[in-house]
Design a protein around this motif. Structure first.
Motif, PDB file in Angstrom:
ATOM      1  N   PHE A 176     -10.270  -3.034  -3.671  1.00 21.01           N
ATOM      2  CA  PHE A 176      -9.101  -2.358  -3.108  1.00 21.01           C
ATOM      3  C   PHE A 176      -7.854  -2.650  -3.937  1.00 21.01           C
ATOM      4  O   PHE A 176      -7.038  -1.763  -4.162  1.00 21.01           O
ATOM      5  CB  PHE A 176      -8.850  -2.777  -1.659  1.00 21.01           C
ATOM      6  N   ALA A 177      -7.706  -3.878  -4.383  1.00 23.70           N
ATOM      7  CA  ALA A 177      -6.535  -4.244  -5.192  1.00 23.70           C
ATOM      8  C   ALA A 177      -6.487  -3.416  -6.469  1.00 23.70           C
ATOM      9  O   ALA A 177      -5.423  -2.931  -6.866  1.00 23.70           O
ATOM     10  CB  ALA A 177      -6.547  -5.737  -5.506  1.00 23.70           C
ATOM     11  N   ARG A 178      -7.634  -3.248  -7.109  1.00 22.96           N
ATOM     12  CA  ARG A 178      -7.680  -2.419  -8.326  1.00 22.96           C
ATOM     13  C   ARG A 178      -7.329  -0.971  -8.002  1.00 22.96           C
ATOM     14  O   ARG A 178      -6.552  -0.340  -8.709  1.00 22.96           O
ATOM     15  CB  ARG A 178      -9.073  -2.481  -8.970  1.00 22.96           C
ATOM     16  N   LYS A 179      -7.915  -0.433  -6.935  1.00 25.98           N
ATOM     17  CA  LYS A 179      -7.667   0.958  -6.566  1.00 25.98           C
ATOM     18  C   LYS A 179      -6.206   1.196  -6.203  1.00 25.98           C
ATOM     19  O   LYS A 179      -5.685   2.288  -6.402  1.00 25.98           O
ATOM     20  CB  LYS A 179      -8.551   1.361  -5.381  1.00 25.98           C
ATOM     21  N   LEU A 180      -5.539   0.178  -5.662  1.00 20.78           N
ATOM     22  CA  LEU A 180      -4.159   0.309  -5.202  1.00 20.78           C
ATOM     23  C   LEU A 180      -3.131  -0.167  -6.219  1.00 20.78           C
ATOM     24  O   LEU A 180      -1.941  -0.200  -5.925  1.00 20.78           O
ATOM     25  CB  LEU A 180      -3.982  -0.469  -3.891  1.00 20.78           C
ATOM     26  N   ASP A 181      -3.595  -0.572  -7.391  1.00 19.83           N
ATOM     27  CA  ASP A 181      -2.703  -1.083  -8.443  1.00 19.83           C
ATOM     28  C   ASP A 181      -1.882  -2.280  -7.973  1.00 19.83           C
ATOM     29  O   ASP A 181      -0.680  -2.384  -8.232  1.00 19.83           O
ATOM     30  CB  ASP A 181      -1.769   0.025  -8.964  1.00 19.83           C
ATOM     31  N   ILE A 182      -2.537  -3.199  -7.289  1.00 19.21           N
ATOM     32  CA  ILE A 182      -1.891  -4.425  -6.832  1.00 19.21           C
ATOM     33  C   ILE A 182      -1.939  -5.423  -7.982  1.00 19.21           C
ATOM     34  O   ILE A 182      -3.004  -5.669  -8.561  1.00 19.21           O
ATOM     35  CB  ILE A 182      -2.619  -5.003  -5.585  1.00 19.21           C
TER      36      ILE A 182
END
Length: 140
Positions: A43-49
């Motif tokens: 999720f972090a990768r998908k959300l550019d976190i």
């Protein structure tokens, strides 16, 4: 001031808020288990976190509430945003489905209604559907 308040970009702020709520849900039963960690990383990768944002959100003392909107349309829009993230790789696995269910309940849906909305969403969601079509299909 929470970490979410530090960012003015609407989209990034929304992504960070989603990630923080998801991370809080993953940790709700204590520690984040290895499967949840893998999912949070995805999720972090998908959300550019960023790494710094990730570390800040994951600190034990940081728990972010889901602020459920009062209108049905706003709740569906939040779920729509989450489904766009989940379906970025064109699939949903059991861990993602479980987290989406927790999120839906956190938004104020009963367990039964959450299951219904999620089932309908999975059946119709292609990753390229706009919100108006999503809203129309879920209301039918």
């Amino acid at each position: 001031m929470s970490i979410v308040d530090l960012y003015s970009s609407g989209e990034h702020r929304s992504n960070l808020a989603h990630f923080a709520a998801i991370a809080t849900l993953a940790a709700i039963d204590g520690e984040v288990n290895p499967q949840e960690k893998v999912m949070l990383d995805r999720f972090a990768r998908k959300l550019d976190i960023t790494d710094a944002e990730y570390k800040e959100v994951m600190r034990a003392e940081n728990k972010y509430a889901i602020n459920p909107p009062s209108s049905l349309e706003e709740r569906l829009e939040r779920l729509f945003d989450l489904f766009r993230i989940v379906f970025a790789d064109h699939e949903i696995d059991d861990e993602e489905k479980s987290l989406v269910r927790k999120y839906a309940i956190g938004l104020g849906y009963s367990a039964e209604k959450a299951d219904e909305v999620i089932s309908k969403s999975i059946a119709i969601f292609t990753g390229k559907i706009d919100f108006e079509a999503y809203l129309y299909l879920l209301k039918r």
